[in-house]
Design a protein around this motif. Structure first.
Motif, PDB file in Angstrom:
ATOM      1  N   UNK A 106       0.819  -1.215   0.000  1.00  0.00           N
ATOM      2  CA  UNK A 106       0.000   0.000   0.000  1.00  0.00           C
ATOM      3  C   UNK A 106       0.855   1.267   0.000  1.00  0.00           C
ATOM      4  N   UNK A 107       2.051   1.194   0.543  1.00  0.00           N
ATOM      5  CA  UNK A 107       2.922   2.370   0.604  1.00  0.00           C
ATOM      6  C   UNK A 107       3.262   2.866  -0.790  1.00  0.00           C
ATOM      7  N   UNK A 108       3.444   1.928  -1.731  1.00  0.00           N
ATOM      8  CA  UNK A 108       3.879   2.308  -3.076  1.00  0.00           C
ATOM      9  C   UNK A 108       2.741   2.688  -4.019  1.00  0.00           C
ATOM     10  N   UNK A 109       1.547   2.192  -3.769  1.00  0.00           N
ATOM     11  CA  UNK A 109       0.462   2.369  -4.744  1.00  0.00           C
ATOM     12  C   UNK A 109       0.158   3.836  -5.038  1.00  0.00           C
ATOM     13  N   UNK A 110      -0.058   4.698  -4.034  1.00  0.00           N
ATOM     14  CA  UNK A 110      -0.321   6.108  -4.349  1.00  0.00           C
ATOM     15  C   UNK A 110       0.874   6.805  -5.005  1.00  0.00           C
ATOM     16  N   UNK A 111       2.083   6.363  -4.683  1.00  0.00           N
ATOM     17  CA  UNK A 111       3.274   6.922  -5.343  1.00  0.00           C
ATOM     18  C   UNK A 111       3.243   6.630  -6.839  1.00  0.00           C
ATOM     19  N   UNK A 112       2.975   5.381  -7.181  1.00  0.00           N
ATOM     20  CA  UNK A 112       2.920   4.993  -8.581  1.00  0.00           C
ATOM     21  C   UNK A 112       1.801   5.738  -9.302  1.00  0.00           C
ATOM     22  N   UNK A 113       0.670   5.892  -8.626  1.00  0.00           N
ATOM     23  CA  UNK A 113      -0.438   6.607  -9.232  1.00  0.00           C
ATOM     24  C   UNK A 113      -0.058   8.032  -9.598  1.00  0.00           C
ATOM     25  N   UNK A 114       0.612   8.726  -8.699  1.00  0.00           N
ATOM     26  CA  UNK A 114       0.974  10.116  -8.975  1.00  0.00           C
ATOM     27  C   UNK A 114       2.146  10.233  -9.931  1.00  0.00           C
ATOM     28  N   UNK A 115       2.849   9.131 -10.142  1.00  0.00           N
ATOM     29  CA  UNK A 115       3.883   9.100 -11.167  1.00  0.00           C
ATOM     30  C   UNK A 115       3.276   9.237 -12.568  1.00  0.00           C
ATOM     31  N   UNK A 116       2.006   8.869 -12.692  1.00  0.00           N
ATOM     32  CA  UNK A 116       1.300   8.988 -13.969  1.00  0.00           C
ATOM     33  C   UNK A 116       1.298  10.434 -14.440  1.00  0.00           C
ATOM     34  N   UNK A 117       1.063  11.356 -13.506  1.00  0.00           N
ATOM     35  CA  UNK A 117       1.035  12.775 -13.863  1.00  0.00           C
ATOM     36  C   UNK A 117       2.375  13.221 -14.440  1.00  0.00           C
ATOM     37  N   UNK A 156      -5.584   8.857 -25.202  1.00  0.00           N
ATOM     38  CA  UNK A 156      -5.829  10.288 -25.042  1.00  0.00           C
ATOM     39  C   UNK A 156      -5.413  11.069 -26.290  1.00  0.00           C
ATOM     40  N   UNK A 157      -4.286  10.694 -26.848  1.00  0.00           N
ATOM     41  CA  UNK A 157      -3.801  11.388 -28.049  1.00  0.00           C
ATOM     42  C   UNK A 157      -4.739  11.146 -29.223  1.00  0.00           C
ATOM     43  N   UNK A 158      -5.190   9.919 -29.360  1.00  0.00           N
ATOM     44  CA  UNK A 158      -6.063   9.578 -30.480  1.00  0.00           C
ATOM     45  C   UNK A 158      -7.384  10.331 -30.415  1.00  0.00           C
ATOM     46  N   UNK A 159      -7.941  10.488 -29.209  1.00  0.00           N
ATOM     47  CA  UNK A 159      -9.254  11.119 -29.094  1.00  0.00           C
ATOM     48  C   UNK A 159      -9.175  12.647 -29.051  1.00  0.00           C
ATOM     49  N   UNK A 160      -8.312  13.202 -28.186  1.00  0.00           N
ATOM     50  CA  UNK A 160      -8.318  14.657 -27.999  1.00  0.00           C
ATOM     51  C   UNK A 160      -6.981  15.319 -28.325  1.00  0.00           C
ATOM     52  N   UNK A 161      -6.009  14.530 -28.781  1.00  0.00           N
ATOM     53  CA  UNK A 161      -4.727  15.115 -29.167  1.00  0.00           C
ATOM     54  C   UNK A 161      -3.768  15.340 -28.025  1.00  0.00           C
ATOM     55  N   UNK A 162      -4.104  14.887 -26.827  1.00  0.00           N
ATOM     56  CA  UNK A 162      -3.222  15.084 -25.687  1.00  0.00           C
ATOM     57  C   UNK A 162      -3.939  14.806 -24.378  1.00  0.00           C
ATOM     58  N   UNK A 163      -3.665  15.624 -23.382  1.00  0.00           N
ATOM     59  CA  UNK A 163      -4.209  15.391 -22.045  1.00  0.00           C
ATOM     60  C   UNK A 163      -4.901  16.636 -21.503  1.00  0.00           C
ATOM     61  N   UNK A 164      -5.738  16.405 -20.503  1.00  0.00           N
ATOM     62  CA  UNK A 164      -6.325  17.476 -19.695  1.00  0.00           C
ATOM     63  C   UNK A 164      -6.167  17.068 -18.234  1.00  0.00           C
ATOM     64  N   UNK A 165      -6.561  17.937 -17.331  1.00  0.00           N
ATOM     65  CA  UNK A 165      -6.511  17.587 -15.921  1.00  0.00           C
ATOM     66  C   UNK A 165      -7.378  16.382 -15.606  1.00  0.00           C
ATOM     67  N   UNK A 166      -8.530  16.298 -16.266  1.00  0.00           N
ATOM     68  CA  UNK A 166      -9.432  15.165 -16.030  1.00  0.00           C
ATOM     69  C   UNK A 166      -8.820  13.842 -16.479  1.00  0.00           C
ATOM     70  N   UNK A 167      -8.169  13.843 -17.629  1.00  0.00           N
ATOM     71  CA  UNK A 167      -7.580  12.587 -18.111  1.00  0.00           C
ATOM     72  C   UNK A 167      -6.402  12.161 -17.232  1.00  0.00           C
ATOM     73  N   UNK A 168      -5.696  13.127 -16.676  1.00  0.00           N
ATOM     74  CA  UNK A 168      -4.618  12.786 -15.742  1.00  0.00           C
ATOM     75  C   UNK A 168      -5.209  12.140 -14.496  1.00  0.00           C
ATOM     76  N   UNK A 169      -6.290  12.728 -13.974  1.00  0.00           N
ATOM     77  CA  UNK A 169      -6.960  12.130 -12.816  1.00  0.00           C
ATOM     78  C   UNK A 169      -7.445  10.726 -13.104  1.00  0.00           C
ATOM     79  N   UNK A 170      -8.019  10.536 -14.293  1.00  0.00           N
ATOM     80  CA  UNK A 170      -8.472   9.201 -14.691  1.00  0.00           C
ATOM     81  C   UNK A 170      -7.298   8.236 -14.758  1.00  0.00           C
ATOM     82  N   UNK A 171      -6.189   8.700 -15.312  1.00  0.00           N
ATOM     83  CA  UNK A 171      -4.994   7.864 -15.404  1.00  0.00           C
ATOM     84  C   UNK A 171      -4.479   7.442 -14.041  1.00  0.00           C
ATOM     85  N   UNK A 172      -4.521   8.356 -13.085  1.00  0.00           N
ATOM     86  CA  UNK A 172      -4.069   8.041 -11.728  1.00  0.00           C
ATOM     87  C   UNK A 172      -4.949   6.959 -11.108  1.00  0.00           C
TER      88      UNK A 172
END
Length: 247
Positions: free
Chosen positions: A137-148, A212-228
Motif C-alpha cells: 500500500x505504501x507504493x500504490x499512491x506513489x505509482x499513481x501520482x507518477x502517472x502525472x 488520449x492522443x487519439x481522441x483529444x490530441x493530448x491530455x487534460x486535468x481530467x484525463x490525468x486524474x483518470x490515469x491516476x
C-alpha cells in the motif's frame, strides 16, 4: 518548500495556507513532489491497516478505501468520472469530448466507472490485508501520482488556459524523469511481484497515453486524474495476481 506545499494543497485535503500566489514555474516544480505526496498517503494507509489489523479484513479494507478517497478529496475520481462520461458521450469527436469533460454534472457512465474502480480497489485491498501484504500500500499512491509526471513529460496539454497549460512551459524535465525512474525502481523491493506490477503499469500508461492522443490530441486535468485512478487500480490487481500465480 513552496512547490511541496503546492502539491500537498492540490493533491490532498490538508489545509495548507500559501503565503503567496504561486508562479507558473513553482506550480511546474510542484510536480516533483507528486510521488512524495503519494508516499505520505501510502504511509498513512499502511499505518492505518497495521493499527486496525485486528478488525475483520472486509471492514478494514472498507475503512482504508474510504480514508484513501477522503485524503485526496476525491479529486482523481472526479477526473475519472468526467473522462468516462466524455469518452462515451463524445462519440469520437474531439471538441464534444472536451466540452463534456468541462460539464460538472456526472452522467450514468461516470457513476458506473466510479463503482467499477472502487469495487476493484476494495477487492484488491481486501486480499492484500487478508494475505498480510499491506506493505505494498505504501507504493500504490506513489505509482499513481507518477502517472502525472509521465503524461506531462510526454504528452501535449490540450486546453489553452488553466493550471496545466501554465505548468507545461516550465517543467524541470530532466529532474522529473529522474524522479519518475526512481519511483518505479522502488518496485524492486517486491522482486518478481514488483516486476509484474512494473510491466502492467507501463503497459497501461502507454495505452492510456495513446488513447488520449487519439481522441483529444493530448491530455487534460481530467484525463490525468483518470490515469491516476486506473493506474492505482491496475497495480493493486497486478500485485494480487502476481502473488497467487508466482511461487
Amino acid at each position: 518548500m513552496l512547490p511541496f506545499l503546492i502539491a500537498l494543497q492540490f493533491l490532498t485535503i490538508v489545509p495548507v495556507q500559501l503565503k503567496q500566489i504561486p508562479t507558473a514555474r513553482q506550480n511546474a516544480q510542484s510536480l516533483l513532489f507528486y510521488p512524495v505526496i503519494g508516499l505520505l498517503i501510502g504511509l498513512i494507509l499502511f499505518g492505518l491497516s497495521v493499527a486496525l489489523i485486528e478488525l475483520p479484513a472486509i471492514l478494514l479494507a472498507s475503512i482504508v478505501l474510504v480514508i484513501w478517497i477522503w485524503l485526496t478529496g476525491g479529486l482523481h475520481l472526479d477526473g475519472l468520472a468526467d473522462t468516462a462520461d466524455a469518452w462515451v458521450g463524445g462519440f469520437g469527436d474531439r471538441e464534444r469530448t472536451l466540452k463534456i469533460m468541462k460539464d460538472p454534472a456526472c452522467g450514468p457512465i461516470g457513476v458506473l466507472s466510479l463503482i467499477i474502480v472502487c469495487l476493484l480497489k476494495f477487492a484488491a485491498l481486501y486480499v492484500l490485508i487478508e494475505q498480510h501484504l499491506n506493505a505494498f500500500l505504501i507504493l500504490v499512491p506513489m505509482l499513481g501520482r507518477n502517472v502525472a509526471l509521465f503524461l506531462f513529460l510526454t504528452t501535449t496539454y490540450v486546453r489553452d488556459k488553466g493550471l496545466g497549460r501554465s505548468m507545461t512551459d516550465f517543467l524541470p524535465k530532466a529532474i522529473l524523469w529522474i524522479v519518475f525512474v526512481i519511483t518505479l525502481s522502488l518496485l524492486y523491493l517486491f522482486k518478481w511481484y514488483g516486476l509484474v506490477v512494473l510491466i502492467s503499469f507501463l503497459l497501461l500508461l502507454f495505452y492510456l497515453r495513446s488513447l488520449f492522443i487519439k481522441r483529444i490530441g493530448g491530455i487534460t486535468g481530467d484525463t490525468i486524474g483518470a490515469g491516476i485512478e486506473l493506474s492505482e487500480m491496475n497495480v493493486l490487481i497486478a500485485f494480487v495476481v502476481a502473488y497467487f500465480y508466482i511461487a
